[in-house]
Design an enzyme around this catalytic site. Structure first.
Site, short mmCIF file in Angstrom:
data_model
loop_
_atom_site.label_atom_id
_atom_site.label_comp_id
_atom_site.label_asym_id
_atom_site.label_seq_id
_atom_site.Cartn_x
_atom_site.Cartn_y
_atom_site.Cartn_z
N CYS A 68 13.16 32.54 -4.67
CA CYS A 68 13.87 33.82 -4.54
C CYS A 68 15.28 33.61 -3.98
O CYS A 68 15.45 33.10 -2.87
CB CYS A 68 13.07 34.77 -3.65
SG CYS A 68 13.99 36.20 -3.07
N CYS A 71 15.96 35.43 -0.70
CA CYS A 71 15.30 34.75 0.42
C CYS A 71 16.14 33.57 0.90
O CYS A 71 16.27 33.32 2.10
CB CYS A 71 13.91 34.27 0.00
SG CYS A 71 12.80 35.57 -0.58
N CYS A 412 21.06 39.98 -14.72
CA CYS A 412 20.31 39.30 -13.65
C CYS A 412 20.29 37.79 -13.86
O CYS A 412 19.79 37.30 -14.88
CB CYS A 412 18.89 39.86 -13.58
SG CYS A 412 17.75 38.89 -12.60
N CYS A 415 16.81 36.32 -14.23
CA CYS A 415 16.25 36.62 -15.55
C CYS A 415 16.78 35.64 -16.60
O CYS A 415 16.04 35.19 -17.48
CB CYS A 415 16.59 38.05 -15.95
SG CYS A 415 16.00 39.32 -14.81
#
Length: 515
Positions: A68, A71, A412, A415
């Site tokens: 992530c 994160c 994104c 993505c």
């Protein structure tokens, strides 16, 4: 129905700045030493999680995934905050859990982790769990948590203690004859529950409060706000009733969607709500604005008893909302309603005099839903199938196949990285006639209410029997293929599940007397 949290992504285009007080000199000095210090963030997992929660009266836990990006950005700030707070009294502990680790996934499920990073505050051995709603940079985290670890409600003993009530924010104050009894206990219980959302205070001196009255009939709860009535009171001390009172009173009757940062907290609350939403979009800088505003506010008063939240938005500031809903500026002025089932209703080129009648038709159930969808592809020959809003139910729920579907956004980065991996996985599984890997542009198509899409990419695995699971597995082609092979249903299993499901109503339907 899950909250349509994609709505919240509309606000990412806003310049929402979470301000935090400047770090104190000693905290700044400690931050400089942070890099050389041992890791202050506790690493938790399935084997030690419960013990850690029980051991620490106050602990902030980050549920993260190694892949992530958000994160990774949070990690150094989170560690710096942990080191700054390591000597705080009382103790403020920061911890993290790799929710992508297979053995930790039950923890993520138990605490309803639906995206990364998710941060939760655990108090009193886990008896009180709250979402972390503070800043994501070290100094902001520190100041927010210091406030959270103190009393949930502060006593107002003198007029100077109450000056903060006029700072233009929402505050809740309980006014009592004494600090005991059911009313006071219930007030403190609610303050503890909602402390991450609001500031609470309590007093026996009503005359210390702004616009206060020493003769006020106590006990009562007084909510201060910088809009509408400015002050509202409630004398119902049932915890649930108090919570509903605060929720209803803490958002303007009409939320304004413009570039004013003071409105951003109300916008977030508005879009996070489960209630039906009515939105009027028009150009704030043109002549007819005042007549539309007057008519709209009049309609809001007329339908004040209805379970719906109202918004008025400036086209220039609301481009995210327009893109999300597939709207165009030449359709404005327009009213859009999204109900609790994610159905949408649209009135374009609305006139001020039509607003009340159109809203009445909605409440009377006379309107036809509007759906945003790209055209169904004429050719769909690539390994990963393209799905749109108009055929997603046919492909995912009615095809009698095992479907892994990705909800993505064209802009994104994650993505884009995942796209060739899904292509490879789909190519590997092309010989499996009962398997489909599909994708849908969630920015160009309405997301059905069955799916809770909070960020991009979001993946779901749906079996022929209708079992739907959020995919939180690995992000390599081999891992995706292995997951599908292990979790897919055969035709026999799907038929058995369908038979069992069909039998459920007959088995559970109560006996009824027929006239």
């Amino acid at each position: 129905m899950a909250i349509s949290k994609v709505w919240i992504s509309l606000l990412l285009a806003l310049a929402v700045v979470l301000s935090a007080p400047a770090a104190r000199a000693e905290e700044a000095a400690a931050a400089e030493e942070a890099a050389a210090a041992p890791e202050a963030v506790l690493t938790l997992h399935a084997d030690n999680f419960d013990d850690a929660i029980a051991k620490h009266p106050f602990i902030l836990v980050e549920f993260y995934a190694p892949w992530c990006g958000h994160c990774k950005s949070l990690a150094p700030e989170y560690e710096k905050a942990a080191q700054l707070l390591s000597k705080h009294d009382p103790a403020i502990v920061l911890a993290k859990v790799d929710a992508n680790d297979e053995k930790n996934k039950p923890l993520a499920g138990k605490y309803e982790v639906q995206g990364f990073p998710t941060l939760k505050i655990f108090r009193s051995g886990g008896k009180n769990i709250q979402e972390y709603k503070g800043p994501r940079e070290a100094e902001g985290i520190v100041e927010y948590l210091k406030k959270q670890v103190g009393p949930a409600s502060k006593e107002i003993k003198a007029p100077e203690d109450a000056t903060y009530l006029e700072d233009g924010k929402i505050h809740i104050v309980g006014v009592f004859t004494e600090f005991s009894g059911t009313e006071f206990t219930n007030f403190l219980e609610l303050a503890e529950k909602l402390r991450s959302d609001y500031d609470f205070g309590h007093t026996v001196h009503a005359n210390h409060l702004p616009r206060g009255d020493a003769a006020v009939e106590r006990p009562l709860v007084r909510l201060f706000k910088p809009f509408d009535e400015l002050v509202v009171d409630s004398k119902d001390f049932d915890v649930s009733a108090l919570e509903k009172f605060i929720d209803a009173s803490s958002t303007p009757k009409v939320v304004t969607f413009d570039k004013n940062p003071d409105n951003h907290p109300y916008l977030l609350k508005y879009f996070q709500s489960n209630a039906p939403k009515a939105m009027l979009f028009l150009n704030f800088s043109t002549g007819p604005f005042e007549s539309f505003k007057s008519a709209y506010y009049g309609a809001v008063e007329e339908f004040s008893g209805k379970d719906v939240k109202f918004l008025i938005g400036d086209i220039e500031a609301s481009q995210g909302a327009f893109q999300y809903n597939g709207l165009k500026e030449d359709q404005a002025p327009l009213i859009l309603i999204q109900d609790s089932d994610s159905k949408k209703f649209l009135k374009e080129q609305v006139e001020a005099g039509q607003i009340v009648a159109w809203l009445k038709d909605y409440f009377d159930g006379k309107l036809t839903p509007f759906r945003k969808s790209e055209p169904i592809p004429e050719a769909n020959n690539e390994p990963v199938k393209v799905v749109v809003a108009d055929n997603i139910h046919d492909v995912v729920f009615k095809s009698a196949k095992n479907v892994l579907i990705e909800f993505y956004a064209p802009w994104c980065g994650h993505c884009k990285k995942l796209a060739p991996i899904l292509d490879e996985a789909a190519a590997t599984l092309q010989s499996e006639e009962d398997v489909v890997i599909a994708k849908i542009d969630a920015t160009a198509n309405d997301v059905p209410g069955e799916f809770d899409v909070q960020g991009y990419p979001t993946l779901y695995f749906v079996t022929p029997s209708g079992k739907k699971v959020s995919y939180e597995g690995g992000r390599t082609a081999d891992e995706i293929v292995d997951y599908i092979k292990k979790n897919k249903e055969t035709a026999g299993q799907a038929a058995a599940a369908a038979t069992e499901k069909a039998a459920e109503p007959a088995a559970t339907e109560p006996l009824k007397d027929e006239l």
